[in-house]
Enzyme design. Structure first.
Site, PDB file in Angstrom:
ATOM      1  N   GLU A  88       0.816  -1.224   0.000  1.00 37.84           N
ATOM      2  CA  GLU A  88       0.000   0.000   0.000  1.00 37.84           C
ATOM      3  C   GLU A  88       0.845   1.269   0.000  1.00 37.84           C
ATOM      4  O   GLU A  88       0.394   2.321  -0.469  1.00 37.84           O
ATOM      5  CB  GLU A  88      -0.963   0.003   1.189  1.00 37.84           C
ATOM      6  CG  GLU A  88      -2.104  -0.998   1.066  1.00 37.84           C
ATOM      7  CD  GLU A  88      -1.736  -2.394   1.580  1.00 37.84           C
ATOM      8  OE1 GLU A  88      -0.541  -2.639   1.849  1.00 37.84           O
ATOM      9  OE2 GLU A  88      -2.647  -3.230   1.702  1.00 37.84           O
ATOM     10  N   PHE A 136     -11.071  -7.788  13.678  1.00 40.16           N
ATOM     11  CA  PHE A 136     -10.007  -8.199  12.769  1.00 40.16           C
ATOM     12  C   PHE A 136      -9.717  -7.075  11.759  1.00 40.16           C
ATOM     13  O   PHE A 136     -10.635  -6.541  11.141  1.00 40.16           O
ATOM     14  CB  PHE A 136     -10.422  -9.471  12.023  1.00 40.16           C
ATOM     15  CG  PHE A 136      -9.403  -9.912  11.005  1.00 40.16           C
ATOM     16  CD1 PHE A 136      -8.134 -10.306  11.393  1.00 40.16           C
ATOM     17  CD2 PHE A 136      -9.714  -9.901   9.647  1.00 40.16           C
ATOM     18  CE1 PHE A 136      -7.195 -10.697  10.454  1.00 40.16           C
ATOM     19  CE2 PHE A 136      -8.776 -10.287   8.697  1.00 40.16           C
ATOM     20  CZ  PHE A 136      -7.508 -10.691   9.104  1.00 40.16           C
ATOM     21  N   GLN A 137      -8.473  -6.737  11.593  1.00 36.90           N
ATOM     22  CA  GLN A 137      -8.024  -5.659  10.704  1.00 36.90           C
ATOM     23  C   GLN A 137      -8.685  -4.323  11.016  1.00 36.90           C
ATOM     24  O   GLN A 137      -8.959  -3.531  10.127  1.00 36.90           O
ATOM     25  CB  GLN A 137      -8.210  -6.042   9.230  1.00 36.90           C
ATOM     26  CG  GLN A 137      -7.291  -7.210   8.834  1.00 36.90           C
ATOM     27  CD  GLN A 137      -7.136  -7.392   7.342  1.00 36.90           C
ATOM     28  OE1 GLN A 137      -8.067  -7.154   6.587  1.00 36.90           O
ATOM     29  NE2 GLN A 137      -5.957  -7.847   6.916  1.00 36.90           N
ATOM     30  N   MET A 176      24.266   9.580   2.121  1.00 35.17           N
ATOM     31  CA  MET A 176      24.142  10.817   2.888  1.00 35.17           C
ATOM     32  C   MET A 176      24.461  10.574   4.359  1.00 35.17           C
ATOM     33  O   MET A 176      25.080  11.413   5.017  1.00 35.17           O
ATOM     34  CB  MET A 176      22.731  11.397   2.719  1.00 35.17           C
ATOM     35  CG  MET A 176      22.601  12.826   3.184  1.00 35.17           C
ATOM     36  SD  MET A 176      23.744  13.955   2.351  1.00 35.17           S
ATOM     37  CE  MET A 176      22.730  14.560   1.003  1.00 35.17           C
ATOM     38  N   LYS A 229     -17.427  -1.123   6.135  1.00 37.05           N
ATOM     39  CA  LYS A 229     -17.873  -2.068   5.110  1.00 37.05           C
ATOM     40  C   LYS A 229     -19.383  -2.034   4.895  1.00 37.05           C
ATOM     41  O   LYS A 229     -19.867  -2.137   3.766  1.00 37.05           O
ATOM     42  CB  LYS A 229     -17.426  -3.486   5.492  1.00 37.05           C
ATOM     43  CG  LYS A 229     -17.663  -4.484   4.379  1.00 37.05           C
ATOM     44  CD  LYS A 229     -17.001  -5.828   4.650  1.00 37.05           C
ATOM     45  CE  LYS A 229     -17.177  -6.746   3.437  1.00 37.05           C
ATOM     46  NZ  LYS A 229     -16.594  -8.077   3.674  1.00 37.05           N
TER      47      LYS A 229
END
Lengths: 575, 164
Positions: A50, A112-113, A479, A162
């Site tokens: 993602e 969940f999630q 760097m 959802k």
């Protein structure tokens, strides 16, 4: 028209004119993915992480000016997107991020999630919404796009539980085109009185300079900036984010300013008597030590965001408004009047600037043995004829690209300036290539940065994105190594990337073309071959000098006038 | 450093309050009290916020608050003449000779005793913050059981107002 929540999401995207979105499916967004499956107008790019989706949408937005759109699921989908949201936020990039959420009834139960997406994204986005009723969905989508793209742009997160997208619940749909928000109405026009004061100050200046920033690119004001600078004949310097808004090949351009800015740009800032800051925000990497910043200058600051003004540096003439509107008003006032800028003053100002420029602060020692990163970027410019969309990761290669690739057009230089996000370059290049399928797109990167989002090579294969990856491989986080050499007596704590993969074989395993270059004399031909392979992604593993440092460099805690120079500049060597 | 009272109207929406409080912590601004409730227009909440800071920080605070999408309007009450009030509920031990003494003190401060038990009072008191501080200080420390304060809310004097 009666639509379900999932269909409303898709239809609203169409009504916003969205053609491409970047995402990754998961449980909470399955209804939306099902609605996506049943249409052909919106092209979905399936990423491999993602973070890649957000950077790709970001690159799409930076190279087009249109908002980037992301669709991810709840929980880890949303948390993975956060780095990309923060990246877009710090660089004011318009983006709409749609995140799935667990069903409303489960919110707060550690389902969940489940994660508090609006809570996590709040401090790193322009605004967040949690949709509570399907009846609010269309208006929320409109608000998200409106907020993301107006005023000072930024990412807006829309968290959608959802149940809101339930395909069995259909409601009448009408897209609210004429949205008005009482709590949000960004200004456009600048205050004319302030603009006149600014023009007065400019006419009284002996040593003026324009300090141009990312706001000029974002507001598509490159033309107005060029007109103003040419009208007045005064020098222009740019921030990292503003590069390309003023053509680098023009003699009035002094190069980038700031920590690794050009000597002539930083000296001119230090000696200027009038500073015209345009769409720039006085970032700490630009100002050096704030107490020593532009000690002699009266400051004019044009910015759309009032909170940018007098945040880090007190300004004398603030002008709140869109860069384009303000610059155009300024130009009109200048052209309608018959005042002339102090030409004698300006001539001697340019003489001083040319003397600083004569020092050749970007000189480096060329080598026949080992590829210098500066030479690699110069070769890239030569091979591409300066006509390139170049994304970057973060570190030495980013600074070398900013210094040595002379950008003549806006929206061509795509990098994470504010957040400094390693891993940005490759996915950003995907977004750019999606938006410009027929243009040359390259990503300059380091071996540490590229490994942070290397999985997106698979996305490039799936969607046929012929990006050219220019890996400046020096085996170090360059760097970090440079700072450890300069400030930690050479204790290279964990900056050496031991156990690197064979990038050529790695690239091949993803189905792309990989090539390695080790000799300066082979570089141009290799780059040429990469760009000749128009339909293939080519990954060039360029082994560069591991000891090269980025110069010039403002010394820690000092003002613009105290800069460490490269050994070649100090000796005045010619390349 | 100066004490400022900011009065603001914001959308009465989920997350609006956290947007404001998160802003203060994210930018390291000091917040002394915060008092919020819906207004006569149920779509709006009114918040009164007290902070002590320098003028340049205060300029940033107001600009950053204005930048929040949910904030409709704000004003600096302390800039003009205004009234500020805070309500306190204070539970004090009240036994033997102190029972009379505390009742007398509450009357001097125009507090009301609103709950009485064998050995305690709950006193309700309204006023500006200094007055409430003063009352807490006159009660012997070991007699104070619990202090509940609402934080400051305020309104401008005269016709000046913060409305849509």
């Amino acid at each position: 028209m009666e639509l379900s929540g999932a269909e409303i999401v898709v239809q609203a995207l169409k009504d916003e004119g969205v053609e491409t979105i970047f995402g990754y499916p998961g449980g909470s967004v399955l209804h939306i993915y099902d609605a996506l499956f049943q249409q052909d107008d919106i092209h979905h790019v399936l990423v491999r992480h993602e973070q890649g989706a957000t950077h790709a949408a970001d690159g799409y937005a930076r190279s087009t000016g249109k908002p980037g759109v992301v669709l991810v699921t709840s929980g880890p989908g949303a948390t993975n997107a956060i780095t990309g949201i923060a990246t877009a936020h710090l660089d004011s990039i318009p983006m709409v991020v749609l995140t799935g959420q667990v069903p409303s009834a489960l919110i707060g139960t550690d389902a969940f999630q489940e994660v508090d997406t609006t809570g996590i994204s709040r401090p790193c986005s322009k605004h967040t919404f949690l949709v509570k009723r399907v009846e609010d969905l269309a208006e929320t989508m409109r608000k998200a796009f409106y907020i993301a793209t107006t005023g000072r742009p930024g990412p807006v997160v829309v968290d959608i539980p959802k149940d809101i997208t339930d395909p069995s619940v259909k409601i009448p749909y009408e897209y609210p085109r004429n949205l008005k928000m009482r709590s949000y109405s960004p200004v456009k026009k600048g205050h004319l009185g302030q603009i006149k004061k600014a023009v007065d100050l400019i006419y009284n200046a002996k040593r003026p300079i324009i300090y141009s920033g990312g706001g000029v690119v974002i507001d598509n004001s490159s033309g107005s900036l060029i007109d103003l600078a040419r009208e007045l004949g005064i020098p222009v310097t740019s921030t990292l984010m503003g590069l390309g808004a003023y053509p680098a090949s023009d003699s009035q351009f002094l190069g980038m300013l700031g920590m690794h800015g050009n000597y002539e740009a930083n000296m001119a800032m230090h000696e200027a008597d009038v500073l015209i800051a345009i769409g720039a925000r006085f970032d700490d990497r630009v100002t050096g030590h704030i107490a020593h910043f532009c000690p002699q200058a009266k400051i004019i600051h044009i910015d759309i965001d009032p909170s940018s003004i007098s945040k880090n540096v007190r300004v004398d003439i603030p002008i709140v408004g869109s860069v384009k509107d303000v610059l155009n008003d300024m130009l009109r006032i200048i052209r309608e009047g018959d005042r002339k800028i102090d030409n004698d003053g300006l001539t001697s100002w340019w003489e001083r600037i040319e003397a600083w420029r004569g020092l050749g602060c970007l000189r480096y020692e060329q080598s026949d043995e080992v590829i210098k990163p500066q030479f690699a970027i110069e070769t890239l410019h030569k091979v591409t004829g300066g006509d390139l969309y170049l994304t970057s990761d973060v570190g030495q290669h980013q600074m070398f690209a900013a210094q040595f690739y002379k950008f003549d057009k806006p929206r061509r230089w795509i990098n994470s300036g504010g957040l400094g996000t390693m891993g940005f370059g490759l996915p950003a290049a995907m977004g750019v290539q999606m938006a410009h399928p027929d243009k040359q797109v390259a990503c300059v990167t380091g071996e540490a940065s590229i490994l942070m989002c290397i999985q997106e090579l698979a996305t490039c294969k799936q969607h046929g994105l012929p990006i050219k990856i220019m890996l400046m491989n020096n085996g170090y986080m360059g760097m970090v190594r440079q700072w450890q050499e300069m400030f930690y007596e050479g204790r290279y704590s964990h900056s050496y990337v031991d156990a690197l993969p064979d990038f050529v074989e790695l690239t091949k395993s993803f189905g792309h073309v990989g090539m390695r270059v080790t000799k300066p004399s082979d570089l141009e031909a290799a780059m040429q071959e990469a760009f000749d392979r128009k339909d293939e992604l080519v990954f060039l593993d360029i082994l560069i000098d591991p000891t090269e440092n980025v110069y010039p460099m403002i010394e820690a805690g000092k003002g613009h006038h105290v800069m460490a120079m490269s050994p070649a500049s100090k000796q005045g060597d010619q390349r | 450093m100066k004490r400022h009272i900011i009065s603001l109207l914001m959308e009465n929406e989920a997350g609006a309050l956290s947007n404001v409080s998160a802003l203060f912590s994210a930018r390291g601004f000091n917040i002394e009290s915060l008092c919020v409730a819906p207004t006569d227009d149920p779509s709006l909440s009114r918040m009164t916020l007290v902070t002590t800071c320098s003028e340049s920080v205060f300029e940033q605070i107001t600009k950053q608050l204005n930048k929040l999408i949910d904030v409709v309007k704000l004003m600096d009450l302390s800039e003009g003449v205004h009234i500020e009030r805070e309500m306190m509920l204070i539970k004090v031990r009240a036994e033997k000779e102190m029972r009379e003494e505390i009742k007398r003190l509450a009357e001097i401060f125009r507090g009301k005793i609103i709950d009485v038990s064998d050995n305690s009072y709950v006193i309700e008191m309204t006023g500006d913050s200094d007055k409430l501080d003063a009352f807490v200080h006159v009660i012997p420390e070991d007699h104070v059981i619990e202090v509940v304060r609402t934080g400051v809310s305020g309104i401008a004097r005269g016709v000046k107002s913060l409305t849509l």
